[in-house]
Design an enzyme around this catalytic site. Structure first.
Site, short mmCIF file in Angstrom:
data_model
loop_
_atom_site.label_atom_id
_atom_site.label_comp_id
_atom_site.label_asym_id
_atom_site.label_seq_id
_atom_site.Cartn_x
_atom_site.Cartn_y
_atom_site.Cartn_z
N LYS A 251 83.40 30.45 19.48
CA LYS A 251 81.57 30.45 19.20
C LYS A 251 82.11 29.49 17.72
CE LYS A 251 78.15 33.04 15.49
NZ LYS A 251 77.92 34.28 15.27
N ASP A 256 75.65 30.10 9.79
CA ASP A 256 74.48 31.13 10.53
C ASP A 256 73.85 31.13 9.45
OD1 ASP A 256 72.84 32.46 11.62
OD2 ASP A 256 74.57 34.25 11.70
N LYS A 263 69.08 35.33 7.05
CA LYS A 263 69.98 36.48 6.99
C LYS A 263 69.23 36.72 4.93
CE LYS A 263 73.80 35.78 8.87
NZ LYS A 263 73.55 37.36 10.18
N ASP A 274 81.44 30.73 10.10
CA ASP A 274 80.62 31.98 11.46
C ASP A 274 81.28 30.60 12.64
OD1 ASP A 274 79.15 33.69 12.94
OD2 ASP A 274 77.81 32.80 12.92
N ASP A 333 68.49 35.48 14.44
CA ASP A 333 70.28 35.70 14.20
C ASP A 333 70.92 36.38 15.13
OD1 ASP A 333 71.91 36.12 12.19
OD2 ASP A 333 71.17 36.70 10.79
N GLU A 335 72.43 34.49 17.12
CA GLU A 335 72.47 33.18 17.91
C GLU A 335 73.84 32.40 18.59
OE1 GLU A 335 73.49 34.04 15.09
OE2 GLU A 335 75.10 32.74 14.31
N ARG A 337 75.48 34.48 20.49
CA ARG A 337 75.78 34.88 22.31
C ARG A 337 74.86 34.12 23.09
NH1 ARG A 337 72.62 40.72 21.23
NH2 ARG A 337 74.25 39.89 18.90
N1 BES Z 1 77.56 35.70 12.82
C1 BES Z 1 76.65 36.99 12.76
C2 BES Z 1 77.40 38.06 12.58
C3 BES Z 1 77.90 38.69 11.16
C4 BES Z 1 77.72 38.93 10.42
C5 BES Z 1 79.54 38.65 10.90
C6 BES Z 1 78.51 39.43 9.06
C7 BES Z 1 80.45 39.14 9.86
C8 BES Z 1 79.44 39.09 9.13
C9 BES Z 1 76.08 36.89 13.84
O1 BES Z 1 75.32 35.84 14.55
C10 BES Z 1 74.79 37.65 13.61
O2 BES Z 1 73.88 37.31 12.41
N2 BES Z 1 74.34 38.75 14.44
C11 BES Z 1 73.88 39.74 14.06
C12 BES Z 1 72.73 40.04 15.12
C13 BES Z 1 72.26 41.23 15.66
C14 BES Z 1 70.49 40.43 14.94
C15 BES Z 1 71.17 42.19 17.19
C16 BES Z 1 73.85 40.55 12.84
O3 BES Z 1 75.44 41.03 13.15
O4 BES Z 1 73.48 41.32 11.90
ZN ZN Z 2 76.36 33.90 13.80
MN MN Z 3 73.66 35.15 13.00
#
Ligand code: BES
Ligand code: ZN
Ligand code: MN
Length: 481
Positions: A251, A256, A263, A274, A333, A335, A337
């Site tokens: 990825k 992000d 966020k 990220d 968010d 993104e 996947r």
């Molecule tokens: N890059 C983030 C995941 C992440 C968050 C990694 C905090 C490390 C620390 C990912 O893109 C994301 O934002 N995931 C969301 C998914 C949710 C919207 C279903 C998450 O984990 O909050």
């Molecule tokens: Zn992310």
């Molecule tokens: Mn995200």
């Protein structure tokens, strides 16, 4: 920084000219007649060196040793984690400003895991990031010598560990860089630099080519940023063309923000990390370029920013992925996947033996496993076992998580084939269930490295994980372990 391994014991260690000599003392230390042995025996007897792992006794300018500083460090049974603890404590205690030469001596025959651990721990403790400072701090350490009486049995594990360090440090470098110094285009340049190696080639696609490939899901994420996307295809060809490759997909979200589903501000800077999955793919290729094993590997990196401009994708938008499946983007968010699913479909053309994606995919994985183990998901038991055993050998740990179909229930929607998010519960697993829909054609595993790829707080920085795990997984196993 260069590493050497020498078949030398305590007598020779005393004659080492270096800034710091670390002597790793095992729990069952047996003294011989030489001066260094006697010194250790006395220190143990007097209680000045305690037996607990990580206990150290630093000394300065002794007549018995040529090294400027000597640090005795208790290392228990010489397991991976014990040696790591001992080395970190010894380097912390030696306070050698500008240390250029370090020697680490095993006071009894060293185990393979002890050698691996020593190499990785020395590198980790002395790593410095310096790309964006006006007066760049630099790593003073230049020469590291490991001494063991059984060195000849340890050369292959030593070479692997040294190659792992190179890969880990490349991964750290790219993950640590702020997003304005690690754009998709710059990541592509880093990949192209790896392709200077004769066994490595690199192709880079921009928005036009990705549109032609019909990667509608990847494009939807990228469209919210003025920074153009890159799709990076690295190939390492070490074996016959007929040998099916292993594909690794990293990825590569270089920043992000969350997109429209933005966020919160605190810690948002950490979303420069990220692209740690992408960085680990670059690191793996670096290690492969050094070890040159007889394997075929393809590395895929979908790289873009997840930002917010007037064209940004909106919650509720439906996009068509390269696989043809339509996706309702309920949360911009989620993104990772969305870029990975198109890379997974692209991977089909390589008729891979296995595909492993590596992603800082979910905050939920951080909640589930913390920073110690990466989450590992696989629909293929054999592949899962290979990864588990590589994780054990490398001590770059992962933990298998479930993929029961019931977890996919929440991804159902009235408006597309699938939604990109389910509820809060089991978030790391529902993300993996989303990815699994794009993996029918090959054995697949997914590593969620959201907790393991970087550290927060005062030690903020990339860890270079899971380069060690990936390399150990890719290299042919020479003996049953
Ligand atoms: N890059 C983030 C995941 C992440 C968050 C990694 C905090 C490390 C620390 C990912 O893109 C994301 O934002 N995931 C969301 C998914 C949710 C919207 C279903 C998450 O984990 O909050
Ligand atoms: Zn992310
Ligand atoms: Mn995200």
């Amino acid at each position: 920084m260069n590493f050497e391994l020498q078949e030398i014991g305590l007598v020779g260690a005393a004659r080492e000219k270096c800034d710091v000599l670390v002597l790793l003392v095992p729990k069952n230390f047996k003294a011989t007649k030489d001066a260094l042995s006697q010194l250790v025996a006395q220190a143990l007897k007097a209680g000045d060196l305690e037996a607990g792992v990580g206990k150290v006794l630093p000394m300065y300018r002794l007549s018995e040793v040529l090294a400027t500083r000597l640090v005795l460090a208790s290392a228990g049974d010489g397991t991976f984690s014990e040696v790591r603890k001992a080395i970190l404590a010894a380097l912390g205690a030696s306070k050698s400003p500008g240390m250029k030469k370090l020697t680490v001596c095993f006071a009894s025959p060293a185990k393979e895991e002890a050698v691996r651990s020593a190499v990785l721990a020395v590198a980790d403790a002395t790593y410095v990031y310096n790309t964006t400072h006006s007066k760049p701090p630099s790593r003073s350490l230049q020469h590291v010598r490991l001494l063991a009486t059984n060195a000849t049995q340890l050369t292959s594990v030593f070479d692997r560990a040294v190659a792992t360090v190179s890969g880990v440090e490349l991964a750290k470098e790219w993950a640590n860089r702020p997003a304005n110094f690690a754009t998709p285009s710059l990541l592509a340049k880093a990949a192209q630099a790896l392709a200077l190696h004769p066994k490595i080639t690199c192709e880079v696609f921009g928005p036009k080519e990705v549109e032609k490939l019909a990667m509608g899901s990847f494009l939807a994420v990228a469209q919210g940023s003025d920074e153009p996307l890159r799709f990076i295809v690295l190939r390492y060809s070490g074996a016959a063309k007929t040998q099916a490759p292993t594909v690794v997909i990293g990825k590569g979200i270089t920043f992000d923000s969350g997109g429209i589903s933005i966020k919160p501000a605190p810690e948002m800077d950490e979303m420069k990390f990220d692209m740690s999955g992408a960085a680990s793919v670059l690191g793996l290729f670096k290690s492969l370029s050094i070890l040159k094993p007889a394997v075929n590997v393809v590395g895929l990196i979908p790289a873009c920013e997840n930002l917010i401009n007037g064209k940004a994708v909106k919650p509720g938008d439906v996009v068509t992925s390269m696989s043809g499946q339509t996706i309702e983007i309920l949360n911009t968010d989620a993104e990772g996947r969305l870029v990975l699913c198109d890379a997974l479909t692209y991977a089909e053309r390589f008729k891979p033996a296995a595909v492993v994606d590596i992603a800082t995919l979910t905050g939920a994985c951080v909640i589930a496993l913390g920073a110690v183990r990466s989450g590992m998901f696989s629909s293929h038991d054999g592949l899962a076992q290979s990864l588990e055993s590589a994780s054990q050998r490398s001590q770059d740990l992962c933990w298998r998580m479930p993929l029961d179909d019931e977890y996919a229930e929440g991804l159902k929607t009235n408006f597309a084939d699938v939604a990109n998010v389910a509820g809060r519960a089991g978030g790391a697993i529902t993300a993996a269930k989303f990815l699994q829909r794009f993996t029918d054609k090959f054995p697949w595993a997914h590593l969620d490295i959201a907790g393991s790829a970087w550290k927060s707080g005062p030690q903020k920085g990339a860890t270079g994980r899971p380069v060690g795990l990936l390399l150990e997984f890719i290299l042919p196993t020479t003996k049953a372990k």
